[in-house]
Design a protein around this motif. Structure first.
Motif, PDB file in Angstrom:
ATOM      1  N   THR A   6       0.835  -1.199   0.000  1.00 49.75           N
ATOM      2  CA  THR A   6       0.000   0.000   0.000  1.00 49.75           C
ATOM      3  C   THR A   6       0.871   1.250   0.000  1.00 49.75           C
ATOM      4  O   THR A   6       0.570   2.231  -0.677  1.00 49.75           O
ATOM      5  N   ASP A   7       1.969   1.200   0.763  1.00 48.49           N
ATOM      6  CA  ASP A   7       2.889   2.338   0.816  1.00 48.49           C
ATOM      7  C   ASP A   7       3.457   2.633  -0.571  1.00 48.49           C
ATOM      8  O   ASP A   7       3.561   3.790  -0.978  1.00 48.49           O
ATOM      9  N   ARG A   8       3.846   1.582  -1.284  1.00 51.80           N
ATOM     10  CA  ARG A   8       4.409   1.755  -2.625  1.00 51.80           C
ATOM     11  C   ARG A   8       3.367   2.344  -3.567  1.00 51.80           C
ATOM     12  O   ARG A   8       3.678   3.247  -4.353  1.00 51.80           O
ATOM     13  N   LYS A   9       2.151   1.860  -3.482  1.00 48.96           N
ATOM     14  CA  LYS A   9       1.100   2.403  -4.351  1.00 48.96           C
ATOM     15  C   LYS A   9       0.832   3.872  -4.033  1.00 48.96           C
ATOM     16  O   LYS A   9       0.637   4.692  -4.933  1.00 48.96           O
ATOM     17  N   ASP A  10       0.849   4.196  -2.759  1.00 44.54           N
ATOM     18  CA  ASP A  10       0.668   5.606  -2.348  1.00 44.54           C
ATOM     19  C   ASP A  10       1.795   6.473  -2.915  1.00 44.54           C
ATOM     20  O   ASP A  10       1.561   7.589  -3.400  1.00 44.54           O
ATOM     21  N   GLU A  11       3.030   5.947  -2.823  1.00 46.12           N
ATOM     22  CA  GLU A  11       4.194   6.674  -3.339  1.00 46.12           C
ATOM     23  C   GLU A  11       4.056   6.906  -4.842  1.00 46.12           C
ATOM     24  O   GLU A  11       4.268   8.017  -5.348  1.00 46.12           O
ATOM     25  N   ARG A  53       1.400   9.537  -5.532  1.00 50.33           N
ATOM     26  CA  ARG A  53       1.877  10.908  -5.292  1.00 50.33           C
ATOM     27  C   ARG A  53       2.796  11.370  -6.418  1.00 50.33           C
ATOM     28  O   ARG A  53       2.689  12.499  -6.900  1.00 50.33           O
ATOM     29  N   ASP A  86       4.855  -3.208  -9.736  1.00 48.54           N
ATOM     30  CA  ASP A  86       4.750  -1.758  -9.920  1.00 48.54           C
ATOM     31  C   ASP A  86       3.894  -1.422 -11.138  1.00 48.54           C
ATOM     32  O   ASP A  86       3.090  -0.483 -11.119  1.00 48.54           O
TER      33      ASP A  86
END
Length: 239
Positions: free
Chosen positions: A2-7, A10, A46
């Motif tokens: 989830t963190d990677r998708k958020d990054e 952004r 990704d």
């Protein structure tokens, strides 16, 4: 994850803002510019997240990375662009997944692409890669045909079964008269595109501009920008 998708979300939003601002400054509509996300060295996970975030065009520059990734993401609504220097022994593999090959720079490659496209029953969009740092006849350091060689190669692509001539691609040169003058380089590309469209009116794509210089490419009139680092971050192994 989830963190990677958020990054990624952004980063994509920031790139989108840059493209929109560049279009506004150039008096262009946002839909005139297509974002291609260059996913080289990054995993299929990704690519899947980018697709969920609305990305529809992705690019790769090495077949050994691209082929398994494209296979893993075959269920996604993506258009795949191959943007790297392409050896003829990789053509069969690349034609299996690439909708566009942006790095066409020699007649031998055209012949190989045509043969494999026909064999696979596919039609592949081709862009002539232009080396603005080349003389009128030499090829550039990073591939690409000199401006004087565009016409002959374009005619060859346009007449080749299984291929569609779509336009031109370039990378801002590091040497020569356009070194450090990205806007001038991309404006030169637009002039070359205008010349090409006199004989091949449908070849309207101009792929130019990357993370560092997409604004200059949009200002000059590019139809497609290829952005990797600004969306995905610094590639693994590059610090």
């Amino acid at each position: 994850m989830t963190d990677r998708k958020d990054e990624l979300g952004r980063n994509l939003a920031k790139v989108e803002e840059r493209i929109a601002a560049a279009c506004a400054a150039a008096g262009r509509r946002r839909e005139e510019v297509t974002l291609i996300v260059v996913t080289k060295t990054y995993p299929a996970a990704d690519v899947r997240m980018l697709s969920e975030l609305g990305v529809r065009h992705v690019a790769e520059n090495r077949d050994q990375d691209a082929a398994p990734k494209a296979a893993e993401c075959a269920d996604l609504p993506l258009t795949w662009h191959f943007v790297g220097q392409l050896q003829t022994n990789k053509v069969r593999s690349v034609v299996g997944y690439a909708d566009f090959v942006q790095s066409v720079d020699r007649s031998k490659l055209v012949t190989a692409l045509s043969k494999e496209a026909v064999r696979a029953g596919r039609e592949v969009g081709c862009l002539i890669q232009v080396a603005l740092d080349a003389g009128e006849s030499a090829r550039g350091e990073r591939g690409g045909v000199a401006p004087g060689g565009i016409g002959e190669l374009a005619d060859l692509v346009a007449g080749a079964p299984g291929l569609r001539l779509e336009g031109l691609m370039t990378v801002a040169p590091l040497t020569g008269e356009f070194a450090g003058r990205e806007l001038a380089a991309f404006e030169r590309m637009m002039d070359l595109s205008t010349d090409l469209r006199r004989t091949h009116p449908a070849a309207t794509m101009v792929s130019a501009g990357m993370s560092a210089d997409l604004e200059q490419a949009v200002a000059a009139g590019a139809t497609h920008v290829r952005v990797g680092t600004a969306v995905l971050g610094v590639r693994p192994g590059l610090g």
